[in-house]
Write a protein that holds these residues in place. Structure first.
Motif, PDB file in Angstrom:
ATOM      1  N   LYS A  58       0.829  -1.185   0.000  1.00 31.42           N
ATOM      2  CA  LYS A  58       0.000   0.000   0.000  1.00 31.42           C
ATOM      3  C   LYS A  58       0.878   1.255   0.000  1.00 31.42           C
ATOM      4  N   VAL A  59       0.468   2.252  -0.770  1.00 27.26           N
ATOM      5  CA  VAL A  59       1.183   3.518  -0.757  1.00 27.26           C
ATOM      6  C   VAL A  59       0.940   4.227   0.567  1.00 27.26           C
ATOM      7  N   GLU A  60      -0.280   4.079   1.094  1.00 24.40           N
ATOM      8  CA  GLU A  60      -0.583   4.681   2.390  1.00 24.40           C
ATOM      9  C   GLU A  60       0.341   4.121   3.465  1.00 24.40           C
TER      10      GLU A  60
ATOM     11  N   GLY B 223       7.591  17.282 -14.187  1.00 25.77           N
ATOM     12  CA  GLY B 223       7.066  16.202 -15.013  1.00 25.77           C
ATOM     13  C   GLY B 223       6.460  15.067 -14.217  1.00 25.77           C
ATOM     14  N   LEU B 224       6.721  13.851 -14.671  1.00 28.74           N
ATOM     15  CA  LEU B 224       6.151  12.669 -14.009  1.00 28.74           C
ATOM     16  C   LEU B 224       6.640  12.527 -12.575  1.00 28.74           C
ATOM     17  N   GLY B 225       7.889  12.869 -12.334  1.00 27.43           N
ATOM     18  CA  GLY B 225       8.419  12.753 -10.981  1.00 27.43           C
ATOM     19  C   GLY B 225       7.641  13.598  -9.994  1.00 27.43           C
ATOM     20  N   LEU B 226       7.338  14.820 -10.385  1.00 28.46           N
ATOM     21  CA  LEU B 226       6.542  15.708  -9.542  1.00 28.46           C
ATOM     22  C   LEU B 226       5.144  15.129  -9.330  1.00 28.46           C
ATOM     23  N   GLN B 227       4.576  14.556 -10.393  1.00 23.11           N
ATOM     24  CA  GLN B 227       3.239  13.962 -10.269  1.00 23.11           C
ATOM     25  C   GLN B 227       3.262  12.746  -9.349  1.00 23.11           C
ATOM     26  N   PHE B 228       4.318  11.949  -9.414  1.00 30.61           N
ATOM     27  CA  PHE B 228       4.434  10.806  -8.505  1.00 30.61           C
ATOM     28  C   PHE B 228       4.485  11.279  -7.053  1.00 30.61           C
ATOM     29  N   ALA B 229       5.224  12.354  -6.799  1.00 26.98           N
ATOM     30  CA  ALA B 229       5.310  12.884  -5.436  1.00 26.98           C
ATOM     31  C   ALA B 229       3.946  13.382  -4.958  1.00 26.98           C
ATOM     32  N   LYS B 230       3.238  14.102  -5.818  1.00 31.74           N
ATOM     33  CA  LYS B 230       1.902  14.603  -5.461  1.00 31.74           C
ATOM     34  C   LYS B 230       0.953  13.455  -5.149  1.00 31.74           C
ATOM     35  N   GLU B 231       0.953  12.445  -6.009  1.00 32.39           N
ATOM     36  CA  GLU B 231       0.022  11.330  -5.837  1.00 32.39           C
ATOM     37  C   GLU B 231       0.365  10.510  -4.597  1.00 32.39           C
ATOM     38  N   ALA B 232       1.656  10.362  -4.304  1.00 35.26           N
ATOM     39  CA  ALA B 232       2.056   9.624  -3.103  1.00 35.26           C
ATOM     40  C   ALA B 232       1.531  10.325  -1.852  1.00 35.26           C
TER      41      ALA B 232
ATOM     42  N   SER C 241      -1.066  12.332  -1.725  1.00 42.17           N
ATOM     43  CA  SER C 241      -2.527  12.266  -1.698  1.00 42.17           C
ATOM     44  C   SER C 241      -3.021  10.891  -1.277  1.00 42.17           C
ATOM     45  N   ARG C 242      -2.192   9.855  -1.480  1.00 43.85           N
ATOM     46  CA  ARG C 242      -2.579   8.491  -1.082  1.00 43.85           C
ATOM     47  C   ARG C 242      -2.159   8.158   0.343  1.00 43.85           C
TER      48      ARG C 242
ATOM     49  N   ALA D  66      -1.182  -0.351  -9.795  1.00 44.54           N
ATOM     50  CA  ALA D  66      -0.488  -1.601 -10.105  1.00 44.54           C
ATOM     51  C   ALA D  66       0.401  -2.038  -8.946  1.00 44.54           C
ATOM     52  N   VAL D  67       1.100  -1.095  -8.347  1.00 46.41           N
ATOM     53  CA  VAL D  67       1.928  -1.413  -7.180  1.00 46.41           C
ATOM     54  C   VAL D  67       1.060  -1.989  -6.076  1.00 46.41           C
ATOM     55  N   GLU D  68      -0.067  -1.334  -5.804  1.00 48.76           N
ATOM     56  CA  GLU D  68      -0.929  -1.780  -4.711  1.00 48.76           C
ATOM     57  C   GLU D  68      -1.603  -3.119  -5.008  1.00 48.76           C
ATOM     58  N   ALA D  69      -1.758  -3.435  -6.297  1.00 48.05           N
ATOM     59  CA  ALA D  69      -2.377  -4.712  -6.679  1.00 48.05           C
ATOM     60  C   ALA D  69      -1.364  -5.852  -6.731  1.00 48.05           C
ATOM     61  N   GLY D  70      -0.094  -5.549  -6.491  1.00 40.21           N
ATOM     62  CA  GLY D  70       0.925  -6.590  -6.508  1.00 40.21           C
ATOM     63  C   GLY D  70       1.376  -6.997  -7.895  1.00 40.21           C
ATOM     64  N   GLU D  71       1.108  -6.165  -8.893  1.00 42.88           N
ATOM     65  CA  GLU D  71       1.486  -6.490 -10.267  1.00 42.88           C
ATOM     66  C   GLU D  71       2.983  -6.241 -10.508  1.00 42.88           C
ATOM     67  N   GLU D  72       3.503  -6.882 -11.555  1.00 42.17           N
ATOM     68  CA  GLU D  72       4.913  -6.716 -11.898  1.00 42.17           C
ATOM     69  C   GLU D  72       5.115  -5.923 -13.182  1.00 42.17           C
ATOM     70  N   GLU D  73       4.030  -5.567 -13.818  1.00 37.55           N
ATOM     71  CA  GLU D  73       4.123  -4.793 -15.057  1.00 37.55           C
ATOM     72  C   GLU D  73       2.825  -4.002 -15.220  1.00 37.55           C
ATOM     73  N   VAL D  74       2.953  -2.765 -15.710  1.00 35.21           N
ATOM     74  CA  VAL D  74       1.771  -1.960 -15.953  1.00 35.21           C
ATOM     75  C   VAL D  74       1.934  -1.225 -17.275  1.00 35.21           C
TER      76      VAL D  74
END
Length: 235
Positions: free
Chosen positions: A2-4, A16-25, A27-28, A201-209
């Motif tokens: 879980k990200v939480e 870019g994407l890095g900033l969006q990943f930080a924002k989403e992390a 928010s979760r 995908a990370v939270e679902a335990g997947e290995e590829e998205v």
């Protein structure tokens, strides 16, 4: 995982994407988010801890790992893209520059934090790859070579780190609307959408998205030789 409640480390987190990943992390509900960049003063998102990191510098890697010993989710986002074909006179230099960041940079960060993830229960590693890991086009051919190598690196990391309980996720996408694709006139996915899918995908335990339809179609077409076609020209 879980990200939480997790402790997230994002490379290239200033835009870019890095900033969006930080924002989403955040928010979760991530407990802590480290944002790494060559110039940490450019990491200005409230709630993110700036970390100085050039992924190609061994001293920076060692210092970041020493500082951030509580990481449970590593996001290998940092990367560069340069235009140009593999037959242009300067192709060797262009390819080396991208290999240095997109492959050796990812390798260095992964090596620096693999033991930390293991000691913190395994955690997860998300590696930013591309549709161009599988297909290519003369317009950015050397970039495609670097992403193909990064895909192979991700597969190697996945198998090696599985024993310590680390989930390694390969993130494949077509063109995303960031600075990296500015000037390329093609349909583009939004950063918010692809980042949300990646964390799902990370939270679902997947290995590829695969976060968009073109990428899913290319993956399905690998056994039919889709890589024999120019991804932009269609033939």
């Amino acid at each position: 995982m879980k990200v939480e409640g997790s402790v997230v480390f994002v490379t290239g987190a200033n835009r870019g994407l890095g900033l969006q990943f930080a924002k989403e992390a955040l928010s979760r509900g991530a407990k802590k988010v480290y944002g790494a960049a060559r110039d940490p003063s450019t990491v200005t998102l409230a709630g993110v801890i700036p970390v100085k990191l050039d992924v190609t510098h061994a001293a920076d890697l060692a210092a970041a790992a020493k500082q951030c010993t509580d990481v449970t989710l590593l996001i290998n986002n940092a990367g560069i893209a340069r235009v140009g074909s593999v037959t242009q006179p300067e192709a060797g230099a262009v390819l080396r520059e991208q290999i240095e960041t997109n492959v050796f940079g990812m390798l260095g960060v992964s090596q620096a934090f693999a033991g930390i993830l293991g000691s913190n229960g395994g955690g997860a590693m998300l590696n930013l790859l591309s549709i161009l890991s599988w297909v290519n086009t003369p317009a950015i051919a050397c970039y495609g070579v670097s992403k193909a190598a990064a895909w192979a690196l991700t597969n190697g990391l996945r198998h090696e780190l599985r024993a310590q309980g680390t989930q390694v996720v390969g993130f494949h996408a077509g063109f995303i609307d960031t600075d990296l694709t500015r000037g390329i006139d093609v349909p583009k996915a939004t950063p918010a959408d692809v980042v949300s899918q990646a964390f799902d995908a990370v939270e679902a335990g997947e290995e590829e998205v695969m976060v968009d339809e073109p990428t899913r179609q290319v993956k399905q077409g690998l056994s039919h030789g889709v890589y024999l076609k120019d991804v932009l020209a269609g033939g």
